[in-house]
Design a protein around this motif. Structure first.
Motif, PDB file in Angstrom:
ATOM      1  N   HIS A   1      44.057  43.535  46.824  1.00  0.00           N
ATOM      2  CA  HIS A   1      42.908  43.027  47.570  1.00  0.00           C
ATOM      3  C   HIS A   1      42.728  43.768  48.890  1.00  0.00           C
ATOM      4  O   HIS A   1      43.622  43.777  49.735  1.00  0.00           O
ATOM      5  CB  HIS A   1      43.067  41.528  47.835  1.00  0.00           C
ATOM      6  CG  HIS A   1      41.820  40.909  48.386  1.00  0.00           C
ATOM      7  ND1 HIS A   1      41.593  40.751  49.719  1.00  0.00           N
ATOM      8  CD2 HIS A   1      40.705  40.463  47.757  1.00  0.00           C
ATOM      9  CE1 HIS A   1      40.389  40.221  49.898  1.00  0.00           C
ATOM     10  NE2 HIS A   1      39.842  40.032  48.718  1.00  0.00           N
TER      11      HIS A   1
ATOM     12  N   ALA B   1      38.768  41.229  43.251  1.00  0.00           N
ATOM     13  CA  ALA B   1      37.516  40.636  43.747  1.00  0.00           C
ATOM     14  C   ALA B   1      36.489  41.705  44.140  1.00  0.00           C
ATOM     15  O   ALA B   1      35.724  41.533  45.089  1.00  0.00           O
ATOM     16  CB  ALA B   1      37.800  39.716  44.939  1.00  0.00           C
TER      17      ALA B   1
ATOM     18  N   GLY C   1      32.727  40.623  41.085  1.00  0.00           N
ATOM     19  CA  GLY C   1      33.277  39.667  42.041  1.00  0.00           C
ATOM     20  C   GLY C   1      32.575  39.783  43.382  1.00  0.00           C
ATOM     21  O   GLY C   1      33.047  39.262  44.390  1.00  0.00           O
ATOM     22  N   ASN C   2      31.441  40.468  43.381  1.00  0.00           N
ATOM     23  CA  ASN C   2      30.758  40.820  44.614  1.00  0.00           C
ATOM     24  C   ASN C   2      29.257  40.859  44.325  1.00  0.00           C
ATOM     25  O   ASN C   2      28.846  41.434  43.325  1.00  0.00           O
ATOM     26  CB  ASN C   2      31.261  42.220  45.008  1.00  0.00           C
ATOM     27  CG  ASN C   2      30.819  42.637  46.363  1.00  0.00           C
ATOM     28  OD1 ASN C   2      29.654  42.473  46.726  1.00  0.00           O
ATOM     29  ND2 ASN C   2      31.735  43.187  47.129  1.00  0.00           N
TER      30      ASN C   2
ATOM     31  N   LEU D   1      35.979  32.263  39.805  1.00  0.00           N
ATOM     32  CA  LEU D   1      36.175  33.366  40.754  1.00  0.00           C
ATOM     33  C   LEU D   1      34.887  33.731  41.483  1.00  0.00           C
ATOM     34  O   LEU D   1      34.912  34.109  42.655  1.00  0.00           O
ATOM     35  CB  LEU D   1      36.694  34.615  40.022  1.00  0.00           C
ATOM     36  CG  LEU D   1      38.101  34.547  39.449  1.00  0.00           C
ATOM     37  CD1 LEU D   1      38.444  35.866  38.765  1.00  0.00           C
ATOM     38  CD2 LEU D   1      39.128  34.265  40.549  1.00  0.00           C
TER      39      LEU D   1
END
Ligand SMILES: [Zn+2]
Length: 323
Positions: free
Chosen positions: A149, A180, A208-209, A235
């Motif tokens: 991350h 992410a 994830g964005n 998520l």
């Protein structure tokens, strides 16, 4: 014509058809075997679970599944062969490594005190692609790399450099795990600077964005991106994933995007049940979610049949060397 390694032997890129670029058959966080109460791994039960879980997707036309489980994540090549044979779909096996935090970095990190592990990692990847995995006779068809991350550790950087070199040597695509959706641009820069072909790279878990600026900046480097955690609403919400997808397809990036779900059918270790409040957020997390829900939503928003075919068939065909 290029050949693609599947677990049952080589096929041509034209034979891949509808492809899910990032799924798993078995998965568990490493260390499950340290749990004294974990039942032993039952391959027959795993095969049954995988075939059952994948049958509906096959009914929707699924022809090829990329098992994104690298060498250090509980990959089971024999299981891949059984499922491929019984279900009648291609399975492409990965070589490569998970993150430093959750993978098995200890061995190569220790060796890095005295040896150039970029070279050793490169040799490992190339061996699994060109000679095969152990004595299974199965050759890996894709390289999987991972970063943590919001940072790339020194070990992870070495894995990425080795992967770029192995891709140059063998021509197989690289798929990535981002945490992410962070470090996408950095992964792309690192891989390309080490000689990887941007068109043969898929930066993963970008869904994830929902920052379009971020997506466009990664795509601007010439690499592909994957919306490969569709259905994992715990998520990140699918609503925003779909909005991003529509925006990116709308401005012409449909030929750079891959859809998948990062599912697994069988978990190693003790039974694990998600908490009641989480369960509804995982209700769509299945191998057929893309077919049952995402593609219909894209069509309803005006994405043409031709563009859907691009996402599911043409993009994978090109990634694996089809002209
Ligand atoms: Zn995955």
């Amino acid at each position: 014509m290029a050949k693609v390694n599947t677990v049952l032997g080589p096929v041509t890129p034209d034979e891949l058809g509808v492809t899910l670029i990032h799924e798993h058959l078995v998965f568990s966080y490493l260390g499950w075997e340290c749990d004294a109460l974990a039942p032993p791994y039952d391959r027959d039960a795993a095969a049954t679970a995988c075939i059952e879980a994948l049958t509906e997707a096959k009914g929707h036309g699924l022809r090829t599944l990329v098992d994104a489980t690298g060498t250090d994540m509980g990959r089971d090549v024999e299981l891949q062969k059984i499922v491929s044979e019984k279900l009648g779909i291609n399975i492409i096996c990965s070589t490569g490594f998970y993150t430093e935090k959750y993978g098995k970095a200890g061995y190569f990190k220790f060796r890095s005190m005295n040896y150039d592990i970029v070279g050793e990692l490169f040799e490992t990847l190339v061996k699994e692609i060109t000679k095969g995995i152990g004595n299974t006779g199965v050759k890996a068809g894709v390289i999987k790399v991972s970063t943590g991350h919001a940072r790339i550790s020194s070990y992870e950087e070495k894995v990425l450099r080795a992967a770029a070199r192995a891709q140059q040597e063998t021509g197989v695509p690289i798929i990535t795990h981002t945490e992410a959706g962070t470090m996408g641009p950095e992964q792309a820069d690192l891989l390309v600077s080490e000689g990887a072909d941007p068109e043969r790279i898929v930066i993963g878990h970008m869904c994830g964005n929902s920052d379009l600026n971020y997506h466009v900046s990664v795509l601007g480097k010439g690499v592909n991106i994957a919306f490969d955690r569709l259905g994992i609403n715990v998520l990140f919400p699918d609503e925003l994933r779909k909005a991003c997808l529509l925006g990116l397809i709308g401005i012409g990036y449909g030929d750079k995007i891959f859809l998948s779900q990062d599912c697994w059918a069988f978990r190693l270790g003790r039974p694990f049940e998600f908490a009641d409040e989480v369960k509804p957020l995982l209700a769509d997390w299945k191998y057929d979610h893309v077919f049952n829900n995402i593609i219909p939503a894209l069509k309803q928003a005006g994405v043409s049949e031709d563009k859907i075919n691009g996402l599911m068939v043409e993009n994978p065909r090109r990634l694996f060397g089809g002209g």
